[in-house]
Design a protein around this motif. Structure first.
Motif, mmCIF file in Angstrom:
data_model
loop_
_atom_site.group_PDB
_atom_site.id
_atom_site.type_symbol
_atom_site.label_atom_id
_atom_site.label_comp_id
_atom_site.label_asym_id
_atom_site.label_seq_id
_atom_site.Cartn_x
_atom_site.Cartn_y
_atom_site.Cartn_z
ATOM 1 N N ASN A 148 1.160 -0.955 -0.099
ATOM 2 C CA ASN A 148 0.303 0.245 0.090
ATOM 3 C C ASN A 148 0.987 1.350 -0.090
ATOM 4 O OD1 ASN A 148 -2.246 1.578 0.977
ATOM 5 N ND2 ASN A 148 -1.657 1.557 2.437
ATOM 6 N N GLN A 149 1.461 1.955 -1.138
ATOM 7 C CA GLN A 149 2.333 2.578 -1.537
ATOM 8 C C GLN A 149 3.504 2.958 -0.149
ATOM 9 O OE1 GLN A 149 -0.278 5.932 -2.546
ATOM 10 N NE2 GLN A 149 1.185 7.572 -2.661
ATOM 11 N N ASP B 192 12.720 -10.278 -5.052
ATOM 12 C CA ASP B 192 12.355 -11.099 -4.434
ATOM 13 C C ASP B 192 11.829 -11.300 -3.143
ATOM 14 O OD1 ASP B 192 11.665 -13.492 -3.960
ATOM 15 O OD2 ASP B 192 12.780 -15.007 -3.638
ATOM 16 N N VAL B 193 10.227 -10.739 -2.739
ATOM 17 C CA VAL B 193 9.860 -11.016 -1.659
ATOM 18 C C VAL B 193 8.696 -12.261 -1.431
ATOM 19 C CG1 VAL B 193 9.561 -8.269 -1.418
ATOM 20 C CG2 VAL B 193 7.867 -9.695 -2.325
ATOM 21 N N GLY B 194 9.561 -13.510 -2.704
ATOM 22 C CA GLY B 194 8.373 -14.682 -1.884
ATOM 23 C C GLY B 194 7.417 -14.484 -2.680
ATOM 24 N N ALA B 195 6.788 -13.901 -3.255
ATOM 25 C CA ALA B 195 5.442 -14.548 -3.380
ATOM 26 C C ALA B 195 5.214 -12.922 -4.793
ATOM 27 C CB ALA B 195 4.279 -13.657 -2.813
ATOM 28 N N PRO B 196 4.513 -12.876 -5.610
ATOM 29 C CA PRO B 196 4.012 -11.748 -6.759
ATOM 30 C C PRO B 196 4.091 -10.173 -6.019
ATOM 31 C CG PRO B 196 3.289 -14.212 -7.516
ATOM 32 C CD PRO B 196 3.675 -13.575 -5.941
ATOM 33 N N LEU B 197 4.115 -9.639 -6.627
ATOM 34 C CA LEU B 197 4.154 -8.429 -5.578
ATOM 35 C C LEU B 197 2.971 -7.248 -7.038
ATOM 36 C CD1 LEU B 197 4.369 -6.541 -3.704
ATOM 37 C CD2 LEU B 197 6.802 -5.373 -5.073
ATOM 38 N N VAL B 198 1.670 -6.936 -5.555
ATOM 39 C CA VAL B 198 0.982 -6.176 -7.172
ATOM 40 C C VAL B 198 1.369 -4.753 -5.719
ATOM 41 C CG1 VAL B 198 -1.658 -5.335 -6.905
ATOM 42 C CG2 VAL B 198 -0.818 -7.766 -7.300
ATOM 43 N N THR B 199 1.628 -3.386 -5.964
ATOM 44 C CA THR B 199 1.563 -2.002 -5.194
ATOM 45 C C THR B 199 -0.201 -1.648 -5.628
ATOM 46 O OG1 THR B 199 3.494 -2.380 -5.901
ATOM 47 C CG2 THR B 199 3.227 -0.054 -4.791
ATOM 48 N N THR B 200 -0.257 -0.254 -4.215
ATOM 49 C CA THR B 200 -0.692 0.629 -4.776
ATOM 50 C C THR B 200 -0.758 1.901 -4.755
ATOM 51 O OG1 THR B 200 -2.851 -0.363 -4.184
ATOM 52 C CG2 THR B 200 -3.292 1.851 -3.719
ATOM 53 N N ILE B 201 -1.000 2.309 -6.056
ATOM 54 C CA ILE B 201 0.120 3.972 -5.603
ATOM 55 C C ILE B 201 -1.743 4.698 -5.529
ATOM 56 C CG2 ILE B 201 1.682 6.184 -6.225
ATOM 57 C CD1 ILE B 201 2.569 3.830 -7.611
ATOM 58 N N HIS B 202 -2.053 5.515 -4.273
ATOM 59 C CA HIS B 202 -3.638 6.419 -4.798
ATOM 60 C C HIS B 202 -3.121 7.560 -5.627
ATOM 61 C CE1 HIS B 202 -5.264 3.773 -1.281
ATOM 62 N NE2 HIS B 202 -3.570 3.514 -0.832
ATOM 63 N N HIS B 203 -1.483 8.042 -5.134
ATOM 64 C CA HIS B 203 -1.570 9.412 -6.275
ATOM 65 C C HIS B 203 -0.054 9.655 -6.394
ATOM 66 C CE1 HIS B 203 -2.223 11.945 -2.788
ATOM 67 N NE2 HIS B 203 -1.158 13.365 -3.473
ATOM 68 N N PRO B 204 0.788 10.130 -7.042
ATOM 69 C CA PRO B 204 2.081 10.139 -6.697
ATOM 70 C C PRO B 204 2.008 11.794 -5.501
ATOM 71 C CG PRO B 204 1.619 9.955 -9.078
ATOM 72 C CD PRO B 204 0.239 10.142 -8.304
ATOM 73 N N ILE B 205 3.697 10.987 -4.065
ATOM 74 C CA ILE B 205 3.633 11.625 -3.546
ATOM 75 C C ILE B 205 3.973 13.567 -4.146
ATOM 76 C CG2 ILE B 205 4.024 12.543 -1.308
ATOM 77 C CD1 ILE B 205 1.896 10.329 -1.095
ATOM 78 N N THR B 206 4.707 12.591 -5.319
ATOM 79 C CA THR B 206 5.401 14.467 -5.601
ATOM 80 C C THR B 206 4.280 15.062 -5.951
ATOM 81 O OG1 THR B 206 5.096 13.400 -7.829
ATOM 82 C CG2 THR B 206 7.531 13.291 -7.219
ATOM 83 N N VAL B 207 3.106 15.506 -6.004
ATOM 84 C CA VAL B 207 2.173 15.977 -6.523
ATOM 85 C C VAL B 207 1.933 16.621 -5.216
ATOM 86 C CG1 VAL B 207 -1.027 16.523 -6.455
ATOM 87 C CG2 VAL B 207 0.770 15.192 -8.205
ATOM 88 N N ASP B 208 2.003 16.349 -3.969
ATOM 89 C CA ASP B 208 1.802 17.188 -2.760
ATOM 90 C C ASP B 208 3.092 18.052 -2.943
ATOM 91 O OD1 ASP B 208 0.661 15.143 -2.867
ATOM 92 O OD2 ASP B 208 -0.156 14.360 -0.992
#
Length: 528
Positions: free
Chosen positions: A143-144, A153-169
């Motif tokens: 979660n972001q 390798d983190v032991g399993a396939p990775l999916v990532t949520t990016i709510h919005h780029p913090i570069t905007v903040d």
């Protein structure tokens, strides 16, 4: 079969989509569900994933996530940081015996140089934890965090949520900075966005919450468009619902603003309120958030004499929040930018009419101007005042927009829909990795996990028992005393302590070469 085992479900029971249930590690470096969208996301998504028949283990740092009770497939593993920003002593320097390893030393050193260390240090602790538990999960969902530790390798396939780029903040805060010293401070604090850009470009699968955020991720972070997928989030429409028994208070405007930052646009709403009150003196504002003692909002309140017309509330329960929104004649989202806007969806779900800006993804949520909301340009206090005055003075318009807004949320923005869409992306990630979905291992059944420190993986019910007041949000910001829970090593599902690196207890340690540039390159932090 025991009642607890029946609740948890058989390992062979199919999930709601008819396929084998997934074992999901959901990572969150900040989990407070009462302040900020990340904790809300983890709380509601994890609950709905459990309802679909999957087993979810939330792995988080302080403030720890608060998970909904009554789901045997849902548990929490605490992966403690040094909790350097906790109240009432933020930016604290830990005692010598709190240091466990070089990651702790890096966390403190980064804070001392004005940076924000938690995305990096949580990612390193999470990688160590996940590798020690290889085979326990079918998919890892970040979660972001977007930290270097999650590459490889983190032991399993990775999916990532990016709510919005913090570069905007970062960009908006730099634009609002009034001095060279303030701009330098902003650059140092947001130095972690350089890491997040590098990590994001290497991620195989990115989820985001709106089409606007998707485009920002492509443009700002340089992620390939074919790797970014939109899965809308939503409101808890059972909780956030109309209730005619709650009286609307004349002139009440409600908004949510967790921090006095330019992104949230609260200062423009305060200025708009001053204009509205010249014609409608009963107009007043209730802000769900902390009252700022200094800064643009506090200055605007003093300048326009609004101290008695603006109320700030915090630490309220879910039920109190819902009734507060129901009691308002108008809800307002004045943000300059939002990656989604949960407050907009939640207000609309209660049937409260909405005035919202067109910043970021807000129009995707709020819908067309004049049909499901009144839309105004971001950063325009005059337009905001006009919209508020129009709604406060027109009961028929309030009723029409309120009903249309709830219908829009029910059609498009619910957590059940979000969970279904997320599971589809999990299965794509597993299939793309070539890793089979393994049968569930017998794990701790709800209510039977040993108490800490033997096993910090806890069910939602166990969390409630551990809280002084299970209904109070105060637990989300609490911390273990120095030298106790905050320094305990995580424990794997088998009960064996997970590896924690070198067991040193003093600062001044040497990090591995793969991240040494991140924690020691002060010049890049000042100029990124």
């Amino acid at each position: 079969m025991t009642a607890e085992a029946s609740q948890a479900g058989s390992p062979e029971d199919p999930a709601a989509d008819g396929e084998r249930p997934l074992r999901i590690a959901l990572l969150t470096y900040k989990g407070n569900p009462f302040c900020g969208g990340q904790g809300v996301y983890v709380r509601h998504l994890s609950r709905e994933l459990a309802r679909l028949g999957h087993r979810i283990e939330v792995i988080g740092a302080q403030p720890y996530p608060v998970l909904d009770e009554g789901h045997g497939r849902l548990s929490l593993t605490e992966l403690p940081s040094l909790d350097l920003y906790r109240q009432p002593d933020p930016f604290r320097t830990p005692a010598r015996d709190e240091y466990r390893d070089w990651i702790d030393a890096a966390e403190v050193a980064t804070m001392w140089t004005g940076g924000f260390p938690e995305p990096l240090t949580f990612s390193l602790r999470a990688r160590r934890h996940l590798r020690a538990r290889r085979g326990d999960f079918d998919v890892v969902h970040d979660n972001q965090t977007l930290g270097y530790g999650l590459l490889g390798d983190v032991g399993a396939p990775l999916v990532t949520t990016i709510h919005h780029p913090i570069t905007v903040d970062r960009r908006l805060e730099l634009e609002a900075a009034e001095s060279r010293q303030r701009r330098l401070s902003v650059r140092r604090w947001y130095a972690f966005t350089r890491m997040q850009k590098r990590v994001a470009r290497r991620l195989p699968s990115v989820l985001t919450v709106s089409g606007t955020s998707r485009q920002e991720i492509v443009d700002d972070l340089g992620v390939r468009a074919d790797r970014v997928h939109v899965v809308h989030i939503g409101a808890d429409t059972d909780l956030f619902s109309p209730d005619p028994s709650v009286a609307r208070i004349p002139g009440r405007i409600v908004t949510t603003s967790s921090a006095d930052v330019p992104l949230k646009g609260l200062v423009f709403l305060v200025e708009a309120l001053a204009k509205v009150r010249t014609e409608q003196p009963e107009a007043h504002l209730v802000v769900v958030g902390k009252r700022p003692e200094e800064g643009p909002v506090a200055q605007a309140m003093r300048r326009y004499g609004l101290e008695g017309a603006v109320e700030f509330v915090k630490g309220i329960s879910d039920a109190e929040l819902v009734d507060l929104v129901r009691s308002a004649q108008v809800a307002c989202v004045p943000s300059l930018y939002e990656g989604f806007s949960l407050p907009a969806a939640e207000a609309m779900a209660t049937g409260t009419p909405l005035v919202a800006t067109t910043g970021g993804a807000i129009p995707e949520v709020a819908g067309p101007d004049g049909e499901t909301c009144l839309a105004v340009p971001p950063g325009d206090a005059g337009a905001l005042a006009a919209g508020l005055s129009r709604l406060l003075g027109d009961a028929d318009l309030r009723a029409r927009l309120g009903a249309a807004g709830r219908e829009r949320v029910l059609r498009h923005f619910t957590w059940a829909r979000a969970a279904e869409g997320t599971v589809a992306r999990y299965r794509e990630a597993v299939a793309g990795s070539g890793a089979p979905v393994r049968p569930e291992r017998p794990g701790p059944v709800s209510g039977r996990a040993p108490a800490r420190p033997e096993a910090p993986a806890r069910t939602a019910a166990a969390q409630a028992e551990a809280r002084p007041d299970a209904s109070s949000p105060a637990r989300a910001g609490s911390s273990a005393p120095a030298g106790t829970g905050a320094t305990e090593a995580p424990v794997s599902r088998s009960g064996a302590p997970a590896p924690t690196g070198s067991a040193r207890t003093a600062p001044g340690l040497t990090a591995p070469a793969e991240v040494v540039d991140v924690v020691s390159d002060r010049e890049s932090r000042a100029t990124c």
